[in-house]
Design a protein around this motif. Structure first.
Motif, mmCIF file in Angstrom:
data_model
loop_
_atom_site.group_PDB
_atom_site.id
_atom_site.type_symbol
_atom_site.label_atom_id
_atom_site.label_comp_id
_atom_site.label_asym_id
_atom_site.label_seq_id
_atom_site.Cartn_x
_atom_site.Cartn_y
_atom_site.Cartn_z
ATOM 1 N N TRP A 54 83.161 95.912 -3.340
ATOM 2 C CA TRP A 54 81.739 95.738 -3.399
ATOM 3 C C TRP A 54 81.547 94.228 -3.346
ATOM 4 O O TRP A 54 80.813 93.451 -2.689
ATOM 5 C CB TRP A 54 80.686 96.367 -4.020
ATOM 6 N N TRP B 288 82.348 92.423 -0.260
ATOM 7 C CA TRP B 288 81.413 92.590 0.840
ATOM 8 C C TRP B 288 79.918 91.811 0.448
ATOM 9 O O TRP B 288 79.354 91.249 1.368
ATOM 10 C CB TRP B 288 81.057 94.018 0.781
ATOM 11 N N LEU C 60 76.981 95.179 3.499
ATOM 12 C CA LEU C 60 77.069 96.345 2.913
ATOM 13 C C LEU C 60 76.846 97.673 3.768
ATOM 14 O O LEU C 60 77.968 98.511 3.857
ATOM 15 C CB LEU C 60 76.288 96.677 1.374
ATOM 16 N N LEU C 61 75.973 97.727 4.632
ATOM 17 C CA LEU C 61 75.549 98.511 5.713
ATOM 18 C C LEU C 61 76.595 98.875 6.519
ATOM 19 O O LEU C 61 77.144 99.797 6.842
ATOM 20 C CB LEU C 61 74.214 98.219 6.188
ATOM 21 N N GLY D 159 79.701 97.513 6.321
ATOM 22 C CA GLY D 159 81.165 98.364 5.691
ATOM 23 C C GLY D 159 80.903 99.773 5.521
ATOM 24 O O GLY D 159 81.847 100.561 5.714
ATOM 25 N N PHE D 160 79.777 100.496 5.062
ATOM 26 C CA PHE D 160 79.532 101.748 4.772
ATOM 27 C C PHE D 160 79.659 102.545 6.349
ATOM 28 O O PHE D 160 80.302 103.504 6.304
ATOM 29 C CB PHE D 160 78.278 101.941 4.126
ATOM 30 N N VAL D 161 79.004 101.963 7.153
ATOM 31 C CA VAL D 161 78.948 102.730 8.648
ATOM 32 C C VAL D 161 80.296 102.613 8.989
ATOM 33 O O VAL D 161 80.797 103.882 9.690
ATOM 34 C CB VAL D 161 78.020 102.044 9.552
ATOM 35 N N GLN E 11 83.203 102.452 7.549
ATOM 36 C CA GLN E 11 84.123 103.524 6.746
ATOM 37 C C GLN E 11 83.839 104.942 6.896
ATOM 38 O O GLN E 11 84.787 105.815 7.062
ATOM 39 C CB GLN E 11 84.075 103.149 5.202
ATOM 40 N N SER E 12 82.553 105.175 7.127
ATOM 41 C CA SER E 12 82.178 106.447 7.642
ATOM 42 C C SER E 12 82.618 107.142 9.046
ATOM 43 O O SER E 12 82.543 108.313 9.207
ATOM 44 C CB SER E 12 80.562 106.770 7.233
ATOM 45 N N THR F 207 88.967 101.051 9.637
ATOM 46 C CA THR F 207 89.031 100.321 8.240
ATOM 47 C C THR F 207 88.860 98.729 8.611
ATOM 48 O O THR F 207 89.562 98.415 9.540
ATOM 49 C CB THR F 207 90.603 100.369 7.968
ATOM 50 N N SER G 120 85.831 92.097 9.885
ATOM 51 C CA SER G 120 84.947 92.240 8.587
ATOM 52 C C SER G 120 83.494 91.286 8.586
ATOM 53 O O SER G 120 82.492 91.690 8.615
ATOM 54 C CB SER G 120 85.462 91.955 7.252
#
Length: 86
Positions: free
Chosen positions: A5, A8, A43-44, A46-48, A50-51, A55, A62
């Motif tokens: 985190w 990010w 953060l959003l 990265g979350f999206v 990964q979901s 990677t 990134s």
């Protein structure tokens, strides 16, 4: 390089500044709010990513994902704040 985190958050700072460059203009919150939106966008993103099974190991992808998230959130922020001001 594995990024947690904190990584990010750092990418979000850069994404917030890039988002401000991509979408210049007078924002209700100024540069600080834009940077915070960049952090949230990173953060959003990265979350999206990964979901969805992607990677983001660092580097260009990134920063591109974080900047894209920042631009989307900045646009939404502008829409909401313009409606609130009127």
């Amino acid at each position: 390089m594995e990024r947690g985190w904190f990584g990010w958050l750092l990418i979000g700072l850069v994404a917030g500044v890039l988002g401000k460059i991509i979408m210049p203009g007078k924002d209700p919150g100024g540069i600080i709010v834009t940077i915070l939106i960049g952090i949230a966008g990173a953060l959003l993103a990265g979350f999206v990513a990964q979901s969805m099974g992607y990677t983001l190991d660092g580097g260009f992808e990134s920063y591109a994902a974080a900047t894209g998230g920042a631009v989307v959130l900045l646009a939404l922020y502008r829409i909401v704040m313009v409606r609130r001001v009127r």
